[in-house]
Design a protein around this motif. Structure first.
Motif, PDB file in Angstrom:
ATOM      1  N   ALA A   1       0.828  -1.208   0.000  1.00  0.00           N
ATOM      2  CA  ALA A   1       0.000   0.000   0.000  1.00  0.00           C
ATOM      3  C   ALA A   1       0.859   1.253   0.000  1.00  0.00           C
ATOM      4  CB  ALA A   1      -0.931  -0.007   1.214  1.00  0.00           C
TER       5      ALA A   1
ATOM      6  N   ALA B   1      -6.272   3.305   4.848  1.00  0.00           N
ATOM      7  CA  ALA B   1      -7.327   3.103   3.855  1.00  0.00           C
ATOM      8  C   ALA B   1      -6.899   2.121   2.772  1.00  0.00           C
ATOM      9  CB  ALA B   1      -7.708   4.446   3.231  1.00  0.00           C
ATOM     10  N   ALA B   2      -5.644   2.247   2.296  1.00  0.00           N
ATOM     11  CA  ALA B   2      -5.198   1.399   1.193  1.00  0.00           C
ATOM     12  C   ALA B   2      -4.894  -0.019   1.645  1.00  0.00           C
ATOM     13  CB  ALA B   2      -3.960   2.019   0.540  1.00  0.00           C
TER      14      ALA B   2
ATOM     15  N   GLY C   1      -6.147  -1.605   4.207  1.00  0.00           N
ATOM     16  CA  GLY C   1      -7.291  -2.326   4.753  1.00  0.00           C
ATOM     17  C   GLY C   1      -7.054  -2.835   6.148  1.00  0.00           C
TER      18      GLY C   1
ATOM     19  N   ARG D   1      -6.318  -2.231  -7.751  1.00  0.00           N
ATOM     20  CA  ARG D   1      -7.214  -2.200  -6.594  1.00  0.00           C
ATOM     21  C   ARG D   1      -6.721  -1.174  -5.557  1.00  0.00           C
ATOM     22  NH1 ARG D   1      -7.445  -7.212  -5.928  1.00  0.00           N
ATOM     23  NH2 ARG D   1      -5.833  -7.475  -4.322  1.00  0.00           N
ATOM     24  N   LEU D   2      -5.413  -1.138  -5.349  1.00  0.00           N
ATOM     25  CA  LEU D   2      -4.865  -0.187  -4.375  1.00  0.00           C
ATOM     26  C   LEU D   2      -5.027   1.257  -4.849  1.00  0.00           C
ATOM     27  CD1 LEU D   2      -1.640  -2.123  -3.328  1.00  0.00           C
ATOM     28  CD2 LEU D   2      -3.603  -1.583  -1.871  1.00  0.00           C
TER      29      LEU D   2
ATOM     30  N   ARG E   1      -8.599   2.223  -4.205  1.00  0.00           N
ATOM     31  CA  ARG E   1      -8.836   2.491  -2.787  1.00  0.00           C
ATOM     32  C   ARG E   1      -8.328   3.894  -2.407  1.00  0.00           C
ATOM     33  NH1 ARG E   1      -6.909  -2.910   0.544  1.00  0.00           N
ATOM     34  NH2 ARG E   1      -8.500  -4.366  -0.234  1.00  0.00           N
TER      35      ARG E   1
ATOM     36  N   ALA F   1     -10.555   6.573  -3.755  1.00  0.00           N
ATOM     37  CA  ALA F   1     -11.775   6.662  -2.946  1.00  0.00           C
ATOM     38  C   ALA F   1     -11.490   7.326  -1.606  1.00  0.00           C
ATOM     39  CB  ALA F   1     -12.351   5.258  -2.730  1.00  0.00           C
ATOM     40  N   ALA F   2     -10.336   7.006  -0.998  1.00  0.00           N
ATOM     41  CA  ALA F   2      -9.998   7.589   0.299  1.00  0.00           C
ATOM     42  C   ALA F   2      -9.777   9.091   0.206  1.00  0.00           C
ATOM     43  CB  ALA F   2      -8.744   6.914   0.853  1.00  0.00           C
TER      44      ALA F   2
ATOM     45  N   HIS G   1      -4.344   8.822  -9.157  1.00  0.00           N
ATOM     46  CA  HIS G   1      -4.658   7.441  -8.774  1.00  0.00           C
ATOM     47  C   HIS G   1      -5.775   6.855  -9.652  1.00  0.00           C
ATOM     48  CE1 HIS G   1      -1.975   7.043  -5.416  1.00  0.00           C
ATOM     49  NE2 HIS G   1      -2.423   8.157  -4.848  1.00  0.00           N
TER      50      HIS G   1
END
Length: 864
Positions: A252, A267-268, A270, A318-319, A322, A325-326, A340
Motif C-alpha cells: 500500500a 485506507a489502502a 485495509g 485495486r490499491l 482504494r 476513494a480515500a 490514482h
C-alpha cells in the motif's frame, strides 16, 4: 561513511553569513538524504528544522507540495490570523502570487526572529512547478541571517537543469555533489552491512559493480555478481522477511508514494488499529520505512519502485482505486485523486478530479498545476463518452482555462496550440486578445490578432476588453516608433479607463501617451505625473521604466534617477525586483554614465550581471553600457570584449533594435575607420532617432539624414555630426554630461591649435583637466605639450568604489543585508556580495572590524 568532507562543507555553509542556501546534487542512492539527516542532527536543538519532501507518485499536481508541512508548522506558531493560514485553509489569503510568496517569506523570517530556521526540501527532481517558483523567489529575496535553505535533487535534467544552473549563479547559493565511496569506504560499509569483515575479493567486486554508490553497495552485498539492470530485483530481494500484514502495508505504501500518510496507509492496506501499528513498527525497525512527520517514508525511492513494480496489475489497480476513494472529497488533493484514478484506468473519475483540480489550482494561485491538470482533462476528454456531463463543463471552457494558465506560466507553445483550437471553434475578441498576448510572450508579434479583436468590439459601447486591446496596440506602436498611432490608441484606452474607473488601465494609457509625446517633454511630463498619481506599488515599476527612458532621452538624468529609485523601491515592496529590477538598473546605469558617475555605474553593472535569471536583453544592454564606460576609461580591449558579448545576446526582433543601434555606435567608436561603413549598414535609424544621432555623430556622414531632433541631447549630437564643437559643448555643459563635453572641448582645442590660437585652446584644455576624466586628461596633456601649455597634476583616488563606500557606511550603522538592499535599491544578494568584497579589500574578518576601520580612517582624516 565517507561523507566527512561534505558534512563539513554543509556545516561551514550554515555558519557563513554570505550563504543562505545549499543545493545537494547526486544520483539516486548516493546518500543525499542521509547526508541531510546527519547535517540537521549535528545542528542540535537550537535551530528549528522544517522538512518538506517532493513526492514521487501521483502528487506532482499538488501545488507547493514540499512547502505545505513546513508552512503548517510555522502557521501553528504564528496564529490563525496570518494570511498564510487563510491560504492554507482555503479561506482566501493574498490575492496575487507576489503577495502570497511575500507572505510566506515574511512568515519564515518572523519565525527566524525567535529561533534560527533551517528549511530542508528533499527530492527537487519531483517538485511541482509552483514549488520551484516559490524556491526561486525565496532565494532571490531571502536576507534574514538566521534562515538557511537546503535542498536535494538528482542530477538535473530538462527544466530542472536550467533552474539549478540559474540558482547556482547566485553568490549566496552553494552547490554540493557527494562523490562515490572509495574502495576502502566500500569495504567499511560492507563490514557494517554484513556484520563481519568482508573478503578482499568481495570488496573489489562490489566496488566495481556498485561504482561506489552506497545504496548499490548494500544491494550487491548479497549478490556481488548482479548487474545494474537487476538492481531493483536486488533491492527487493534485500528486503527483510515480513509477515502478511507488513507485506500488505508495504504494498500500500508503494502505491501511495515515497511518503505515505498514516490515514492513507490505513485506507489502502485495509488494516487498522493494532495490526496496522504492529506492521508499521516492524517496517520501521527493519529500516524499510522511517517516520516522516505524520506519515512514513521509504528509506529510498528505488526501494519503493522495486516494491511497486512487483505488484500484480490487479492488486496495483485495486490499491489505486482504494486511494482515489480515500481521497475523494479532499479539495486539496484533487491532483492525487486524478493521478490514482488515471493509474487505475478509471477515466471518468480521473477527468472529474483533474478538471476540479485545475479550478482549485487557480484558486490556490498555482498556475503550473492548473495547466497540467487542464491538459490531463483534455487528454481524457476523448476517452470519456459523456465528458462534458462528467466535468460539468464543455471542452471550450477547459481549453480557455488551459490558455489562461499557459499565459500565466509563459507556456507559449502549448498555449498557442490550445488557442488555435479555441479560435477555430468559437472566435471571440477576448480569445484573439489572449492569442496576441501569447504571441507577444513568444516574441512572435500579436498586432494582427489585436486588430481583429478591435474590429469585433463595438466602438460605441466601451468595454474593459476594448481598453486592454487599445492599450496593447498603443504599447506595440510606441515601442516601434509609430507615435501617431500610439497616441490615438492610448487616448482611446484612457477614455475607456476613465469610463470604468480602471486605475491600472489609466496608468498604462498615460504612460503610453507620455512616451508618444517625447517631442514635447512638458506634455510627456504631465502624462507621467498622472500615471504616477494613479499607480500602485505593482504598476509603479513599469511607469518608472518608461518615465526614466523619456527623461534620459531629453537629458533629464537626475529626474530619471529619481523615477528609477521610486520604481525599484516599489519592485522591492512587491517582491517583483527580479522582474522589473534589471531594466530599471539599465536605465540607472545609462543616467549615471551620462552624468560621469563612472564608478557608480560600473558597480551597478557588476552587481547586476551577477544576479540570477537576468534576461538576455538586460544583460546585453548592460554589456553595451560596460563597453561604453570601458572605452571612455581608456580600455578598448575590455570595451571590445563587452561589445562582442552583447552581440551574442541580441536577437533580431524589432524591439531590440534600439539596443542594436547603440551597439553599432560603440563599434563605430571602437573602429573609427569603419564608422561610415557601420553607419551605412545599420537598419532602423529612422524609427529610433534618439539612438540614431550618437551613431550619426560618430560616423559624421557628408549628408545628414532628415531625422527628428527631440530635445537637447539629439541637438548636441547633431551639432557634433556637423562639426559644431563649440555649440555641442555648450549643450553638454548645460546637461552636465562630462564625457561628451570633454570630447567636444578636445576637438575644439585641436581646431584652435591648428589655426595657431594658443590662447583659445588653453581654457578649453584646462576645462578638460578640471572635468577630470581619463583618458581625456591624457589627451589634453598631449595637446598642451604640443602647444607649450601646462596641466595641473591628477588627484588621488580611494581604494573602495563609491558604491562600496555607501555599503560600508551602512554596515557601520549596523544594517543587515536586507536593510542595506532597501536603502541602496539593490537586491539583498547583491548587498551580501558587496559586503564580502569590502571585507576582502579591507583585509578584515567581519562587519565589526570593517566598521572600526571606517571609523579609524575618518578619525585620521579629521582635523585635530
Amino acid at each position: 561513511m565517507g561523507r566527512g568532507a561534505e558534512l563539513a562543507a554543509l556545516l561551514a555553509a550554515y555558519r557563513d553569513d554570505g550563504v543562505n542556501a545549499v543545493l545537494v546534487s547526486g544520483e539516486a542512492g548516493i546518500g543525499k538524504s542521509r547526508l541531510m539527516h546527519e547535517f540537521t542532527t549535528r545542528l542540535g536543538a537550537a535551530p528549528m528544522v522544517l522538512t518538506g519532501r517532493c513526492l514521487e507518485f501521483g502528487t506532482d499536481a499538488v501545488p507547493f507540495a514540499p512547502f505545505l508541512a513546513p508552512l503548517r508548522a510555522l502557521v501553528r506558531d504564528a496564529g490563525p490570523d496570518d494570511p498564510v493560514a487563510d491560504w492554507l485553509s482555503g479561506r482566501g489569503g493574498p490575492a496575487d502570487r507576489s503577495g502570497l510568496f511575500g507572505a510566506m517569506l515574511t512568515l519564515l523570517e518572523r519565525a527566524a526572529d525567535e529561533r534560527p530556521a533551517v528549511l530542508v526540501l528533499e527530492d527537487l527532481h519531483w517538485a511541482d512547478g509552483s514549488s520551484l517558483q516559490l524556491l526561486s523567489f525565496l532565494v532571490a529575496n531571502l536576507a534574514h541571517p538566521d534562515v538557511f535553505l537546503a535542498a536535494t535533487h538528482r542530477s538535473p535534467k530538462g527544466a530542472l537543469r536550467q533552474f539549478v544552473a540559474e540558482l547556482g549563479r547566485v553568490p549566496s547559493v552553494h552547490r554540493l555533489a557527494p562523490v562515490p565511496l572509495s574502495r576502502y569506504e566500500v569495504g567499511r560499509l560492507l563490514a557494517g552491512v554484513l556484520g563481519r569483515e568482508p573478503e578482499p575479493t568481495l570488496t573489489a567486486r562490489v566496488f566495481e559493480r556498485s561504482g561506489g554508490n552506497p545504496l548499490f553497495v548494500e544491494a550487491f552485498a548479497a549478490s556481488p555478481e548482479g548487474t545494474p539492470a537487476e538492481l531493483l530485483d536486488l533491492l527487493h530481494a534485500g528486503l527483510p522477511s515480513l509477515d502478511a500484514d507488513a507485506h500488505q502495508v508495504l504494498a500500500a505504501a508503494s502505491v501511495v508514494g515515497t511518503v505515505a500518510e498514516h490515514e492513507l496507509l490505513e485506507a489502502a492496506a485495509g488494516l487498522s488499529g493494532p495490526r496496522l501499528e504492529d506492521a508499521l513498527r516492524r517496517l520501521v525497525e527493519e529500516h524499510v520505512l522511517s517516520a516522516a512527520g505524520t506519515g512514513y517514508a521509504f528509506r529510498h525511492a528505488l526501494i519503493r519502485q522495486a516494491v511497486y513494480e512487483r505488484l500484480l496489475p490487479v492488486r496495483r489497480t485495486r490499491l489505486h482505486l482504494r486511494l482515489a476513494a480515500a481521497l475523494t472529497g479532499r479539495e486539496d488533493r484533487l491532483g492525487q485523486v486524478a493521478a490514482h484514478a488515471y493509474a487505475a484506468g478509471d477515466h471518468r473519475q480521473a477527468l472529474d478530479a483533474a478538471w476540479r483540480g485545475a479550478l482549485a489550482a487557480e484558486r490556490f494561485g498555482a498556475a503550473p498545476e492548473r495547466l497540467r491538470l487542464a491538459q490531463r482533462a483534455l487528454e481524457l476528454w476523448e476517452r470519456v463518452p459523456d465528458a462534458a456531463a462528467v466535468a460539468g463543463a464543455d471542452r471550450l471552457t477547459v481549453l480557455d482555462h488551459a490558455v489562461d494558465a499557459a499565459i500565466a506560466v509563459t507556456a507559449v507553445e502549448a498555449g498557442l496550440r490550445f488557442s488555435a483550437e479555441v479560435l477555430a471553434a468559437a472566435p471571440t475578441p477576448q480569445r484573439y486578445y489572449r492569442q496576441a498576448r501569447l504571441k507577444n510572450l513568444g516574441r512572435a508579434g500579436g498586432r494582427d490578432d489585436l486588430l481583429i479583436a478591435l474590429e469585433s468590439l463595438p466602438g460605441d459601447r466601451p468595454s474593459r476588453l476594448r481598453g486592454e486591446v487599445l492599450a496593447e496596440l498603443a504599447a506595440i506602436d510606441v515601442f516601434t516608433a509609430e507615435t501617431g498611432r500610439a497616441r490615438q490608441y492610448a487616448q482611446e484606452a484612457l477614455d475607456v479607463a476613465e469610463t470604468f474607473g480602471d486605475r491600472t488601465l489609466t496608468v498604462r494609457a498615460h504612460a503610453y501617451l507620455g512616451l508618444a509625446a517625447a517631442a514635447d517633454p512638458d506634455a510627456a511630463g504631465r502624462h507621467f505625473a498622472r500615471a504616477r498619481a494613479a499607480a500602485d506599488a505593482h504598476t509603479m515599476p513599469g511607469v518608472a521604466t518608461w518615465e526614466a527612458a523619456l527623461h534620459i532621452a531629453v537629458g533629464r538624468y537626475d529626474a530619471a534617477i529619481e523615477a528609477i529609485r521610486a520604481g525599484i523601491g516599489a519592485a522591492h515592496r512587491t517582491y517583483e525586483y527580479a522582474r522589473h529590477g534589471p531594466i530599471l538598473v539599465v536605465k540607472w546605469v545609462q543616467a549615471l554614465a551620462a552624468l560621469g558617475r563612472r564608478d557608480e555605474a560600473l558597480d551597478l553593472i557588476t552587481e547586476t550581471l551577477g544576479e540570477p535569471r537576468l534576461p538576455p536583453l538586460s544583460q546585453a544592454a548592460l554589456l553595451i553600457c560596460l563597453g561604453e564606460l570601458e572605452l571612455a576609461g581608456g580600455d578598448p580591449v575590455a570595451a571590445r570584449n563587452a561589445a562582442a558579448a552583447a552581440q551574442d545576446l541580441l536577437g533580431d526582433e524589432p524591439w531590440v533594435r534600439p539596443y542594436r543601434i547603440r551597439l553599432r555606435t560603440l563599434q563605430a567608436r571602437l573602429e573609427p575607420d569603419r564608422a561610415a561603413e557601420i553607419y551605412a549598414a545599420t537598419e532602423g535609424l529612422r524609427a529610433h532617432p534618439h539612438e540614431a544621432w550618437p551613431l550619426i555623430a560618430a560616423a559624421a556622414p557628408a549628408d545628414l539624414p532628415a531625422l527628428p531632433v527631440v530635445g537637447p541631447v539629439d541637438e548636441a549630437y547633431r551639432a557634433m555630426a556637423e562639426g559644431g564643437w563649440d555649440a555641442a559643448a555648450e549643450i553638454w555643459r548645460a546637461l552636465r554630461q562630462p564625457a561628451e563635453l570633454s570630447q567636444c572641448l578636445l576637438r575644439a582645442a585641436e581646431a584652435c591649435l591648428a589655426r595657431g590660437d594658443r590662447a583659445g585652446a588653453e581654457p578649453l584644455l584646462r576645462e578638460v583637466d578640471a572635468i577630470g576624466l581619463e583618458p581625456p586628461r591624457r589627451q589634453a596633456a598631449a595637446l598642451a605639450g604640443r602647444g607649450g601649455l601646462r596641466r595641473p597634476p591628477a588627484s588621488p583616488t580611494l581604494a573602495l568604489t563609491a558604491r562600496e563606500r555607501d555599503v560600508l557606511r551602512l554596515v557601520a550603522d549596523g544594517k543587515t543585508n536586507r536593510q542595506i538592499a532597501a536603502e541602496l535599491f539593490i537586491s539583498a544578494n547583491t548587498a551580501g556580495v558587496h559586503v564580502s568584497r569590502i571585507l576582502a579589500k579591507l583585509g578584515v574578518a567581519n562587519r565589526t572590524e570593517a566598521a572600526r576601520k571606517l571609523f579609524d580612517t575618518n578619525a585620521s582624516l579629521s582635523p585635530g
